[in-house]
Each structure stands twice: as structure tokens, then as C-alpha cells.
Design a protein around this motif. Structure first.
Motif, PDB file in Angstrom:
ATOM      1  N   GLY A  73      49.194  29.078  49.411  1.00 32.45           N
ATOM      2  CA  GLY A  73      48.752  27.903  48.662  1.00 32.45           C
ATOM      3  C   GLY A  73      48.598  28.159  47.172  1.00 32.45           C
ATOM      4  N   GLY A  74      48.873  29.380  46.716  1.00 30.84           N
ATOM      5  CA  GLY A  74      48.805  29.710  45.300  1.00 30.84           C
ATOM      6  C   GLY A  74      47.456  30.226  44.832  1.00 30.84           C
ATOM      7  N   HIS A  75      46.529  30.439  45.752  1.00 33.53           N
ATOM      8  CA  HIS A  75      45.198  30.923  45.378  1.00 33.53           C
ATOM      9  C   HIS A  75      45.215  32.437  45.182  1.00 33.53           C
ATOM     10  N   ARG A  76      44.435  32.894  44.211  1.00 36.14           N
ATOM     11  CA  ARG A  76      44.349  34.329  43.933  1.00 36.14           C
ATOM     12  C   ARG A  76      43.621  35.038  45.065  1.00 36.14           C
ATOM     13  N   THR A 102      29.832  38.216  38.868  1.00 41.23           N
ATOM     14  CA  THR A 102      30.445  37.691  37.652  1.00 41.23           C
ATOM     15  C   THR A 102      30.988  36.292  37.931  1.00 41.23           C
ATOM     16  N   THR A 103      31.813  35.808  37.048  1.00 40.61           N
ATOM     17  CA  THR A 103      32.380  34.468  37.204  1.00 40.61           C
ATOM     18  C   THR A 103      33.878  34.547  37.485  1.00 40.61           C
ATOM     19  N   PRO A 104      34.436  33.489  38.064  1.00 39.51           N
ATOM     20  CA  PRO A 104      35.888  33.454  38.218  1.00 39.51           C
ATOM     21  C   PRO A 104      36.605  33.579  36.860  1.00 39.51           C
ATOM     22  N   GLY A 105      35.973  33.089  35.812  1.00 39.23           N
ATOM     23  CA  GLY A 105      36.555  33.207  34.468  1.00 39.23           C
ATOM     24  C   GLY A 105      36.744  34.648  34.041  1.00 39.23           C
ATOM     25  N   PHE A 106      35.792  35.505  34.408  1.00 38.99           N
ATOM     26  CA  PHE A 106      35.930  36.926  34.094  1.00 38.99           C
ATOM     27  C   PHE A 106      37.146  37.496  34.812  1.00 38.99           C
ATOM     28  N   LEU A 107      37.318  37.139  36.088  1.00 35.32           N
ATOM     29  CA  LEU A 107      38.476  37.626  36.842  1.00 35.32           C
ATOM     30  C   LEU A 107      39.779  37.115  36.246  1.00 35.32           C
ATOM     31  N   ARG A 108      39.783  35.861  35.809  1.00 36.53           N
ATOM     32  CA  ARG A 108      40.986  35.342  35.154  1.00 36.53           C
ATOM     33  C   ARG A 108      41.265  36.096  33.854  1.00 36.53           C
ATOM     34  N   ALA A 109      40.202  36.396  33.101  1.00 34.20           N
ATOM     35  CA  ALA A 109      40.362  37.093  31.815  1.00 34.20           C
ATOM     36  C   ALA A 109      40.929  38.495  31.997  1.00 34.20           C
ATOM     37  N   ILE A 110      40.435  39.229  33.010  1.00 37.18           N
ATOM     38  CA  ILE A 110      40.986  40.576  33.190  1.00 37.18           C
ATOM     39  C   ILE A 110      42.394  40.510  33.786  1.00 37.18           C
ATOM     40  N   GLY A 111      42.706  39.420  34.452  1.00 31.33           N
ATOM     41  CA  GLY A 111      44.085  39.199  34.907  1.00 31.33           C
ATOM     42  C   GLY A 111      45.004  38.933  33.725  1.00 31.33           C
ATOM     43  N   GLU A 112      44.530  38.110  32.784  1.00 29.57           N
ATOM     44  CA  GLU A 112      45.314  37.824  31.577  1.00 29.57           C
ATOM     45  C   GLU A 112      45.501  39.077  30.725  1.00 29.57           C
ATOM     46  N   TYR A 129      40.168  39.153  49.578  1.00 37.04           N
ATOM     47  CA  TYR A 129      39.064  38.409  48.968  1.00 37.04           C
ATOM     48  C   TYR A 129      39.556  37.279  48.073  1.00 37.04           C
ATOM     49  N   THR A 130      38.979  36.113  48.270  1.00 38.54           N
ATOM     50  CA  THR A 130      39.280  34.977  47.406  1.00 38.54           C
ATOM     51  C   THR A 130      38.637  35.201  46.038  1.00 38.54           C
ATOM     52  N   MET A 131      39.037  34.427  45.075  1.00 35.19           N
ATOM     53  CA  MET A 131      38.455  34.558  43.745  1.00 35.19           C
ATOM     54  C   MET A 131      36.949  34.317  43.782  1.00 35.19           C
ATOM     55  N   GLY A 132      36.517  33.290  44.476  1.00 34.03           N
ATOM     56  CA  GLY A 132      35.088  32.998  44.542  1.00 34.03           C
ATOM     57  C   GLY A 132      34.296  34.120  45.179  1.00 34.03           C
ATOM     58  N   LEU A 141      44.839  43.833  33.536  1.00 37.23           N
ATOM     59  CA  LEU A 141      44.135  44.932  34.189  1.00 37.23           C
ATOM     60  C   LEU A 141      44.432  44.903  35.683  1.00 37.23           C
ATOM     61  N   ILE A 142      44.352  43.731  36.267  1.00 38.79           N
ATOM     62  CA  ILE A 142      44.694  43.557  37.678  1.00 38.79           C
ATOM     63  C   ILE A 142      45.580  42.331  37.807  1.00 38.79           C
ATOM     64  N   THR A 143      46.419  42.345  38.814  1.00 39.89           N
ATOM     65  CA  THR A 143      47.279  41.204  39.104  1.00 39.89           C
ATOM     66  C   THR A 143      47.026  40.807  40.550  1.00 39.89           C
ATOM     67  N   PRO A 144      46.224  39.782  40.751  1.00 37.71           N
ATOM     68  CA  PRO A 144      45.935  39.387  42.129  1.00 37.71           C
ATOM     69  C   PRO A 144      47.190  38.851  42.814  1.00 37.71           C
ATOM     70  N   LEU A 145      47.255  39.053  44.106  1.00 33.01           N
ATOM     71  CA  LEU A 145      48.334  38.443  44.872  1.00 33.01           C
ATOM     72  C   LEU A 145      47.975  36.982  45.072  1.00 33.01           C
TER      73      LEU A 145
END
Length: 116
Positions: free
Chosen positions: A51-54, A30-40, A19-22, A43-47
Motif C-alpha cells: 500500500g506504499g506505507h513505510r 520521536t515523531t514520524p517527521g523525525f523518521l521522514r527527516a532521517i530518510g530524506e 514496524y510501521t512508521m507510527g 540515513l535509512i531507507t524504509p521498505l
């Protein structure tokens, strides 16, 4: 997972980053910002795609959904992430404990608890 792995095997794999971030944000409501926040908050580390996309797995989405539930109830995001990490660790410890009990029961000849 290798590209030569059959598609059906990849789709059945809870850890396959499908699954892409979007799309993940849309599925969680939720928002992509929420996913970035829990990554920071680690909690989770997306692969990352080539192209560098989460990219997120189904397992990661379940973890993110639990964090979102806590945040929606007013828990600060850092605390929600810590709670989810501890819940996940507890679940794993209980699973391992049950395996040890099963193995000990089998070794002693005790069939263990009967059907509930």
C-alpha cells in the motif's frame, strides 16, 4: 523475504521490515517527521508495503535511535546522520579487518591472541 518464510524466521531477522512508521516512532519516542527527516538525509531507507506505507526493520530502528541520541544532544540532524553513517562504516571495516586477521593467523598457524 518471501511470504512463505516461517514467521519465526522473519521475526528473528534484523532486516525484516516489521514496524510501521507510527509504531517505530512510538518505540523511539520521536515523531514520524523525525523518521521522514532521517530518510530524506538518506540515513535509512524504509521498505514500502504494498500500500506504499513505510516499514522499518530492527536494524533501522537501532540506527534511528543513535541519530536521535545525537539530535537530542544538540547535533543538527544532517550532521547526526553523517556521524551515524560513519560510525556504521567504521564498525563494518573493523569487523572485516578482524576477519582478515583471523584468516591470516589461521593460515600462518598462529592461534592469535588468547582469551582476555
Amino acid at each position: 523475504m518471501a511470504a512463505d518464510t516461517p514467521l519465526s524466521d522473519r521475526l528473528d531477522d534484523d532486516d525484516y521490515p516489521a514496524y510501521t512508521m507510527g509504531r517505530a516512532a512510538e518505540m523511539l519516542g520521536t515523531t514520524p517527521g523525525f523518521l521522514r527527516a532521517i530518510g530524506e538525509a538518506r540515513l535509512i531507507t524504509p521498505l514500502r508495503s504494498e500500500g506504499g506505507h513505510r516499514r522499518y526493520s530492527r536494524y533501522q530502528l537501532r540506527i534511528a535511535a543513535r541519530a536521535r541520541e545525537l539530535v537530542d544532544r544538540g547535533t543538527p540532524i544532517e550532521a547526526a546522520c553523517r556521524i551515524v553513517i560513519l560510525e556504521d562504516q567504521l564498525e563494518e571495516a573493523q569487523r572485516i579487518n578482524a576477519e582478515y586477521r583471523r584468516a591470516a593467523n589461521e593460515a600462518s598457524g598462529d592461534p592469535g591472541p588468547g582469551p582476555s
